[in-house]
Design an enzyme around this catalytic site. Structure first.
Site, short mmCIF file in Angstrom:
data_model
loop_
_atom_site.label_atom_id
_atom_site.label_comp_id
_atom_site.label_asym_id
_atom_site.label_seq_id
_atom_site.Cartn_x
_atom_site.Cartn_y
_atom_site.Cartn_z
N ASP A 9 0.86 -1.18 0.00
CA ASP A 9 0.00 0.00 0.00
C ASP A 9 0.90 1.24 0.00
O ASP A 9 1.71 1.42 0.90
CB ASP A 9 -0.88 -0.04 1.27
CG ASP A 9 -1.91 1.07 1.27
OD1 ASP A 9 -2.03 1.79 0.26
OD2 ASP A 9 -2.59 1.23 2.31
N ASP A 107 -3.25 2.39 -5.82
CA ASP A 107 -2.04 2.39 -4.98
C ASP A 107 -1.93 1.18 -4.06
O ASP A 107 -1.20 1.22 -3.07
CB ASP A 107 -1.96 3.69 -4.17
CG ASP A 107 -2.90 3.69 -2.99
OD1 ASP A 107 -4.00 3.11 -3.11
OD2 ASP A 107 -2.54 4.26 -1.95
N GLU A 108 -2.63 0.11 -4.39
CA GLU A 108 -2.59 -1.08 -3.53
C GLU A 108 -2.59 -2.34 -4.38
O GLU A 108 -3.27 -2.40 -5.40
CB GLU A 108 -3.88 -1.17 -2.70
CG GLU A 108 -3.90 -0.42 -1.42
CD GLU A 108 -5.27 -0.56 -0.79
OE1 GLU A 108 -5.57 -1.64 -0.25
OE2 GLU A 108 -6.04 0.41 -0.86
MG LIG Z 1 -2.42 3.98 0.17
#
Ligand SMILES: [Mg+2]
Length: 359
Positions: A9, A107-108
Site C-alpha cells: 500500500d 495504490d494497492e
Molecule cells: Mg495507500
C-alpha cells in the site's frame, strides 16, 4: 508449502506524488481533492500528506472542514493521469518480483511470493528489497504487510504505516486478529458492523465465539465466510490479471487448399467479424491490420498497414484486409491458411458513438 502474501500500500499516494514532484510542498501539509474555495468549497479530500494528518485531516473528509482545520495547507486538484502513470510504473516493479500480482486500487496490490521466499526471514528480506526498489525508482514509500493470507496481509500493511514492513507469522495470526474490531475485516462495512454490534459482537475474538450456523442464519452467505475469516482462514487466491493483449487475430486453415477468390474473400469477411467482436468484448481498438497468408508449399507471408485512427469496426477492418489480400496475394497460388489480426491496441474511446462501433 504455506502461502506468503504481500499487501503493498503506497503511503498517502496522491499527496506523496505531488510532494515528490514539487520540492516546495515537501514537509508541508498537502491536501489533494476538491477546491476548498476559502472554506466554502464542496467535495472531499482525496488524499493528504502525513503533515496534514497532524491537523486531523483525513481522506473522504469534506474539503470545507479540512480547510477550517488547516487553512495554510497546500490545496491541490488531483492529477489522475499522472497518478495512474506512476501506478503503472510501480506495477512493473511488482512484476520483477513475482508474476502473481493483483492490483486492487491505484495504490494497492496483493502479491503472492510463495515461490520467491521460503521462510519468514526471506519474506521480510524480499519485502525490504521491494520497498527499496520502489523508493529508488519512484522516490515514494510503500508499506507492506506480509502474512499467510490476504485478510491478514491487508491489515498488516496498515500496522507500521508510513514506510512500514510488518510480518504476521502463521502461528501469530489468531493472536493478531483477536483484539481487532470486526470492521478491520475486509468486506465488513458499516451495515454488517451494525448488525454484529446488535449481537454484541465488536471484536474478532467475540465473532469467533459464534456458531457457524448462527452467523449464516443472521448474515447469510457472508456470515459463513466470516466464521472462517475470524479464524484467519482465508483461501482467496491472489488473482493476477492476464497481461493485456498485444494483438487480436483469427485465422483459418482450409481442409483443402483454395484458389477461389470468392471463398477467400468470404472467409476473410467472417474472420474480420470475429476480430471486431473480440475487440469490442475487450473494449479495445487497434490501428494496425495484418493479413496472413500461407500457401500450399507452407511459405507464409504477412502484410500490414496502419491507419491514423484506431478502429474496432468490422467493416473498416474488412476493407483494409481485402485491400491487402488483393494487393499481395500471388495469383494462381493455392492458399492453405488465411488470417487477419489487429495490433497497436488501445482502450476503446468511451465517447465514440455506439452505432459507429457496431458493424
Ligand atoms: Mg495507500
Amino acid at each position: 508449502m504455506r502461502p506468503i502474501i504481500f499487501h503493498v500500500d503506497m503511503d498517502a499516494f496522491y499527496a506523496s506524488v505531488e510532494q515528490r514532484d514539487e520540492p516546495r510542498y515537501r514537509g508541508r501539509p498537502v491536501v489533494v481533492g476538491a477546491d476548498p474555495k476559502e472554506g466554502r468549497g464542496r467535495g472531499v479530500v482525496a488524499a493528504c500528506s502525513y503533515q496534514a494528518r497532524q491537523f486531523g485531516i483525513h481522506s473522504a473528509m469534506p474539503i470545507s472542514q479540512a480547510y477550517r482545520a488547516c487553512p495554510q495547507a497546500v490545496y491541490l486538484r488531483p492529477d489522475f493521469a499522472k497518478y495512474s502513470r506512476v501506478s503503472r510504473a510501480i506495477r512493473k516493479i511488482f512484476h520483477r518480483f513475482t508474476g502473481q500480482v493483483e492490483p486492487i486500487s491505484i495504490d494497492e496490490a496483493f502479491l503472492d511470493v510463495s515461490h520467491q521466499a521460503a521462510s519468514a526471514s526471506q519474506a521480510l528480506e524480499l519485502g525490504a528489497r521491494l520497498k527499496r526498489e520502489i523508493y529508488q525508482l519512484q522516490r515514494l514509500t510503500a508499506s507492506i504487510g506480509i502474512a499467510p493470507c490476504k485478510l491478514v496481509a491487508k491489515i498488516a500493511s496498515d500496522w507500521k504505516k508510513p514506510n512500514g514492513l510488518f510480518l504476521v507469522r502463521p502461528e501469530q495470526v489468531q493472536d493478531f486478529l483477536d483484539p481487532l474490531p470486526v470492521s478491520r475485516i475486509w468486506g465488513v462495512g458499516p451495515k454488517t458492523q451494525e448488525r454484529l454490534e446488535k449481537m454484541d459482537i465488536r471484536t474478532i475474538q467475540e465473532l469467533r465465539k459464534m456458531e457457524q450456523d448462527d452467523l449464516q442464519e443472521r448474515l447469510g452467505k457472508f456470515g459463513r465466510q466470516l466464521w472462517f475469516l475470524a479464524r484467519g482462514i482465508d483461501e482467496r487466491p491472489v488473482r493476477s490479471q492476464p497481461r493485456e493483449a498485444k494483438s487480436i487475430s483469427q485465422e483459418r486453415t482450409f481442409a483443402q487448399d483454395v484458389d477461389d477468390d470468392q471463398l477467400l474473400e468470404d472467409t476473410l469477411e467472417q474472420l474480420c467479424l470475429k476480430v471486431a467482436q473480440r475487440l469490442s468484448q475487450g473494449g479495445l481498438m487497434g490501428k494496425t491490420t495484418t493479413l496472413k497468408l500461407r500457401y500450399s508449399d507452407f511459405t507464409t507471408i504477412t502484410r500490414q498497414v496502419s491507419s491514423r485512427f484506431p478502429t474496432c469496426s468490422a467493416r473498416e477492418i474488412q476493407s483494409t484486409a481485402l485491400t491487402l489480400l488483393r494487393r499481395y496475394r500471388t495469383p494462381g497460388r493455392r492458399i492453405r491458411l488465411i488470417g487477419v489480426g489487429l495490433s497497436n491496441l488501445e482502450a476503446e474511446n468511451q465517447d465514440t458513438p455506439r452505432q459507429l462501433r457496431l458493424f
